[in-house]
Scaffold this motif. Sequence first.
Motif, short mmCIF file in Angstrom:
data_model
loop_
_atom_site.label_atom_id
_atom_site.label_comp_id
_atom_site.label_asym_id
_atom_site.label_seq_id
_atom_site.Cartn_x
_atom_site.Cartn_y
_atom_site.Cartn_z
N LEU A 123 -4.69 -5.40 1.11
CA LEU A 123 -4.97 -5.36 -0.33
C LEU A 123 -3.73 -5.64 -1.17
CD1 LEU A 123 -7.22 -2.14 -0.50
CD2 LEU A 123 -7.97 -4.52 -0.35
N ASP A 124 -2.67 -6.15 -0.55
CA ASP A 124 -1.37 -6.26 -1.23
C ASP A 124 -1.45 -6.91 -2.60
OD1 ASP A 124 -0.35 -5.05 0.96
OD2 ASP A 124 0.91 -6.70 1.61
N SER A 136 -10.14 -1.80 3.16
CA SER A 136 -9.43 -2.96 3.67
C SER A 136 -9.94 -3.27 5.07
CB SER A 136 -7.92 -2.71 3.70
OG SER A 136 -7.23 -3.86 4.12
N TYR A 192 -9.87 3.02 -1.24
CA TYR A 192 -9.43 1.65 -0.98
C TYR A 192 -10.01 1.19 0.35
CZ TYR A 192 -6.04 2.72 -4.65
OH TYR A 192 -5.45 3.08 -5.83
N LEU A 220 -3.13 -4.38 -9.79
CA LEU A 220 -3.56 -3.08 -10.28
C LEU A 220 -2.38 -2.26 -10.80
CD1 LEU A 220 -6.01 -1.28 -10.64
CD2 LEU A 220 -5.69 -0.46 -8.30
N GLU A 237 0.83 -1.18 0.00
CA GLU A 237 0.00 0.00 0.00
C GLU A 237 0.88 1.25 0.00
OE1 GLU A 237 -2.84 -0.08 3.01
OE2 GLU A 237 -3.73 1.85 2.53
N THR A 271 -1.12 6.63 0.63
CA THR A 271 -2.42 6.08 0.96
C THR A 271 -2.58 5.95 2.45
OG1 THR A 271 -2.40 4.85 -1.11
CG2 THR A 271 -3.96 4.13 0.56
N LEU A 317 -3.47 -4.88 -5.12
CA LEU A 317 -2.74 -3.67 -5.52
C LEU A 317 -1.61 -4.01 -6.49
CD1 LEU A 317 -2.54 -1.66 -2.17
CD2 LEU A 317 -4.04 -1.26 -4.13
N ARG A 318 -0.97 -5.14 -6.30
CA ARG A 318 0.09 -5.53 -7.23
C ARG A 318 -0.48 -5.76 -8.62
NH1 ARG A 318 4.86 -10.13 -6.47
NH2 ARG A 318 5.62 -10.03 -8.62
N ARG A 331 -2.90 -1.08 -14.57
CA ARG A 331 -3.68 0.16 -14.53
C ARG A 331 -3.70 0.86 -15.88
NH1 ARG A 331 -2.47 3.77 -10.20
NH2 ARG A 331 -3.25 5.44 -11.53
#
Length: 326
Positions: free
Chosen positions: A103-104, A163, A161, A110, A2, A6, A107-108, A114
Motif C-alpha cells: 500500500l506504499d 494488502s 488496511y 494519505l 507502512e 501497523t 499510504l503516501r 489526511r
Amino acid sequence: MEPRETKRKAENIEVAEPRHKSLHSAPSLPTEPALYSGPFPFYRRPSELGCFSLDAQRQYHGDDRALRYYSPPPTNSLGPDFDLRDGYPDRYQPRDEELREGLDHLLRWLLEHRGQLEGGPRWLAGAVVTWRGHLTKLLTTPYERQEGWQLAASRFQGTLYLSEVETPAARAQRLARPPLLRELTYMGYKFEQYMCADKPGGSPDPSGEVNTNVAFCSVLRSRLGNHPLLFSGEVDCTDPQAPSTQPPTCYVELKTSKEMHSPAQWRSFYRHKLLKWWAQSFLPGVPNVVAGFRNPEGFICSLKTFPTMEMFEHVRACPPLLLGAW
C-alpha cells in the motif's frame, strides 16, 4: 511506508483458495455463491478525493501528470486495424513484479492529505483502506473457481488496511507464465497506447515505448453498508467529451479480448471476462469499458463499448446457460 505499529498489530489474514487447496496457516472464507445470495448491499456512489501519478521509474508524484486522454479512431473509418504486436519486445519496459509495493503509494497520498479529508482524520477510524484490485477479488470470489488470494489485514488507530500477499501458487504461476501470455499482457497496454493521447484533443502516438511502470491513480471514497471505504485504482484515461467532466464519471476503462465467432464463445466471455470488467469498473464508478477485439494475428478489428451498469444484462439475456452465473 507502512507504519511499524501497523505491522506489529497485524490482526488477521484471510484466504480464499480454490476448493482443491487447503491452507492451514490462516483462516479461510467459504466461497459458495448461495451463502452470499440476497439483496445487493448499499454501496455509496464513489467520489474522488484526489489522485497521484507514478512515472517511468515507478516514482510517486502527487499530481495528474500521468493522466491520459481518450482519443478513439473516427467512427467512419473502415476499422481500427491496430497492430498490438508492434514494438514487442524491443519497445517494452515491464514493471518489476518482484518488487512488492503493498500500500506504499496509497499510504503516501494519505499521509499528505489526511488533514484535508471531509470529517477530518477521525473519519479514517473504522474505515477500510486498500487498492481497488483487492476489492475486485473480494467481490468476484463467490464466482471465481481458478484463482486464489491471500490478504493481510492490519488495524492501526481504528483503520483497517488490506494488502495482498502473493500465495506460493500465484508466485509459481507468475514465474511459469508462458511467452504467449506475456505477449498478451503487452497487447493490452499497447491497445491503450493506440487509444490515448497526452493532451485533450491530441492524437495517440503508438510509436513510443510501452512502459508499465507509468500509472495514473484515482483515490476514491465510498461506503459499503456501514463500512467507509478509501481505495485507489489505476485509471486508463479520461474522456474530454464525456457528458460530465467530474471524476470518476469521465473515466474510461480500456480492455482487449479475442474475437468471438460463436454463441458459446460469447457465453464464456460474459461468464468469465465480463464479470471482472464489471467489478473493476463498478467499484470506482467508471461508467464505460471500451473493448478492442483482436484477431489471431494480433490486430484489433473492432471496438465495442460496454456500459458498466448494463453488463449484467448480457448474462440475463442468455438463460438458462448463464442464469445465476454472477
